[in-house]
Design a protein around this motif. Structure first.
Motif, short mmCIF file in Angstrom:
data_model
loop_
_atom_site.label_atom_id
_atom_site.label_comp_id
_atom_site.label_asym_id
_atom_site.label_seq_id
_atom_site.Cartn_x
_atom_site.Cartn_y
_atom_site.Cartn_z
N ALA A 25 0.66 -1.29 -0.09
CA ALA A 25 0.06 -0.16 0.07
C ALA A 25 0.96 1.37 0.12
O ALA A 25 0.62 2.00 -0.91
CB ALA A 25 -1.15 0.10 1.31
N ALA A 26 2.01 1.39 0.83
CA ALA A 26 2.75 2.47 0.81
C ALA A 26 3.50 2.60 -0.34
O ALA A 26 3.65 3.65 -0.84
CB ALA A 26 3.72 2.19 2.11
N PHE A 27 4.14 1.47 -1.09
CA PHE A 27 4.80 1.46 -2.25
C PHE A 27 3.87 2.12 -3.26
O PHE A 27 4.05 3.14 -4.16
CB PHE A 27 5.26 0.16 -2.67
CG PHE A 27 5.73 0.05 -4.05
CD1 PHE A 27 6.98 0.52 -4.22
CD2 PHE A 27 5.12 -0.51 -5.26
CE1 PHE A 27 7.54 0.46 -5.66
CE2 PHE A 27 5.53 -0.50 -6.53
CZ PHE A 27 6.86 0.02 -6.70
N SER A 28 2.29 1.71 -3.28
CA SER A 28 1.47 1.98 -4.40
C SER A 28 1.34 3.64 -4.34
O SER A 28 1.32 4.41 -5.20
CB SER A 28 0.27 1.33 -4.12
OG SER A 28 0.39 0.17 -4.36
N LEU A 29 1.18 4.11 -2.95
CA LEU A 29 0.88 5.42 -2.66
C LEU A 29 2.12 6.17 -3.21
O LEU A 29 1.90 7.41 -3.46
CB LEU A 29 0.42 5.58 -1.39
CG LEU A 29 -0.87 5.71 -0.80
CD1 LEU A 29 -0.91 5.79 0.63
CD2 LEU A 29 -1.73 6.80 -1.55
N THR A 30 3.24 5.72 -2.99
CA THR A 30 4.61 6.32 -3.38
C THR A 30 4.74 6.58 -4.78
O THR A 30 5.05 7.74 -5.06
CB THR A 30 5.86 5.66 -2.75
OG1 THR A 30 5.65 5.29 -1.42
CG2 THR A 30 7.05 6.47 -3.06
N MET A 31 4.32 5.66 -5.44
CA MET A 31 4.10 5.93 -6.84
C MET A 31 3.25 6.67 -7.57
O MET A 31 3.67 7.53 -8.40
CB MET A 31 3.85 4.29 -7.49
CG MET A 31 4.80 3.30 -7.24
SD MET A 31 6.67 3.79 -7.66
CE MET A 31 6.45 4.10 -9.39
N GLU A 32 1.97 6.84 -6.84
CA GLU A 32 1.06 7.89 -7.10
C GLU A 32 1.44 9.28 -6.90
O GLU A 32 1.29 10.13 -7.65
CB GLU A 32 -0.28 7.43 -6.28
CG GLU A 32 -0.97 6.10 -6.85
CD GLU A 32 -1.58 6.37 -7.91
OE1 GLU A 32 -1.58 7.38 -9.02
OE2 GLU A 32 -2.03 5.06 -8.57
N ARG A 33 2.26 9.38 -5.85
CA ARG A 33 2.80 10.64 -5.51
C ARG A 33 3.96 11.09 -6.66
O ARG A 33 3.87 12.37 -6.79
CB ARG A 33 3.46 10.59 -3.89
CG ARG A 33 3.99 12.04 -3.64
CD ARG A 33 2.62 12.90 -3.55
NE ARG A 33 3.31 14.28 -3.30
CZ ARG A 33 2.54 15.51 -3.57
NH1 ARG A 33 1.91 15.47 -4.65
NH2 ARG A 33 2.98 16.54 -3.23
N PHE A 34 4.64 10.12 -7.10
CA PHE A 34 5.62 10.48 -7.90
C PHE A 34 5.16 10.82 -9.35
O PHE A 34 5.53 11.77 -9.96
CB PHE A 34 6.63 9.29 -8.36
CG PHE A 34 7.63 8.90 -7.24
CD1 PHE A 34 8.13 10.19 -6.32
CD2 PHE A 34 8.24 7.72 -7.04
CE1 PHE A 34 9.14 9.75 -5.51
CE2 PHE A 34 8.95 7.43 -5.99
CZ PHE A 34 9.51 8.56 -5.20
N ARG A 35 3.86 10.15 -9.48
CA ARG A 35 3.13 10.43 -11.00
C ARG A 35 2.58 11.88 -10.74
O ARG A 35 2.68 12.89 -11.64
CB ARG A 35 2.06 9.61 -10.95
CG ARG A 35 1.29 9.68 -12.15
CD ARG A 35 -0.08 8.99 -12.28
NE ARG A 35 0.29 7.61 -12.30
CZ ARG A 35 -0.71 6.46 -12.29
NH1 ARG A 35 -1.94 6.81 -12.38
NH2 ARG A 35 -0.32 5.29 -12.21
#
Length: 200
Positions: free
Chosen positions: A27-37
């Motif tokens: 979940a944290a990884f997915s949110l991090t990727m969304e933040r980078f996007r």
């Protein structure tokens, strides 16, 4: 006289910590990727944005989403490694000193308190329900209950025998305690946000 420690190899707790750690880390990884996007393209829409109510963008771009000066998911990327490591170590027959459990409980207590604060901010300030954030809530809450009850029942935290016995009994009810917590959150969200009418 110090109380004798028991439950030195809590297998069920170990398995749960691994499962929760993997789910929380993802979940944290997915949110991090969304933040980078969103950082690369401010006009982009996060993949977890489903409606005005159910979305990640509002949470990620708010000050609540970067309380410590960096995106909150980074805390998850680092923090969720600990339960995974502890879980595997227990399965490998490692025995931790009481001070280790105290530190681990301290970390879980911080995570629980932080999640409770984020839930309140999400519902009462941001008026959104972030999907990946909710996944984090789902695994953090029972993980805290389980670690707390284990430290009580095992004598790591010096408490009367009655408290240890009660913690031992409650350990089997952690799933129900978690469901009850989810129900409370759902009721509050419904009363505040009228979730059922505004999901999509």
């Amino acid at each position: 006289m110090p109380q004798r420690q028991t439950h030195t190899r809590p297998t069920a707790l170990a398995v749960w910590l691994i499962i929760a750690g993997v789910i929380g880390w993802w979940a944290a990884f997915s949110l991090t990727m969304e933040r980078f996007r969103l950082l690369m393209d401010p006009n982009a829409t996060a993949g977890c944005d489903f409606s005005i109510l159910v979305q990640c963008t509002a949470n990620l771009e708010s000050f609540q989403g970067s309380v410590f000066g960096f995106p909150n998911p980074i805390l998850g990327l680092t923090g969720w490694v600990a339960p995974i490591v502890v879980g595997f170590a227990i399965l490998a027959r490692a025995r931790f000193a009481p001070w280790f459990w105290w530190f681990f409980l301290g970390g879980m207590t911080f995570a629980f308190g932080f999640v409770v604060w984020l839930i309140s901010q999400s519902i009462f300030e941001l008026f959104t329900l972030c999907p990946w954030c909710m996944v984090t809530w789902v695994v953090t809450i029972p993980s805290f209950y389980a670690v707390l009850l284990h430290t009580l029942r095992s004598g790591i935290i010096p408490v009367p025998v009655a408290v240890r016995t009660g913690a031992e009994r409650l350990m089997g009810w952690v799933p129900l305690l978690a469901v009850a917590s989810y129900a409370i959150i759902a009721i509050i969200a419904q009363l505040r946000l009228d979730v059922l009418s505004n999901l999509f």
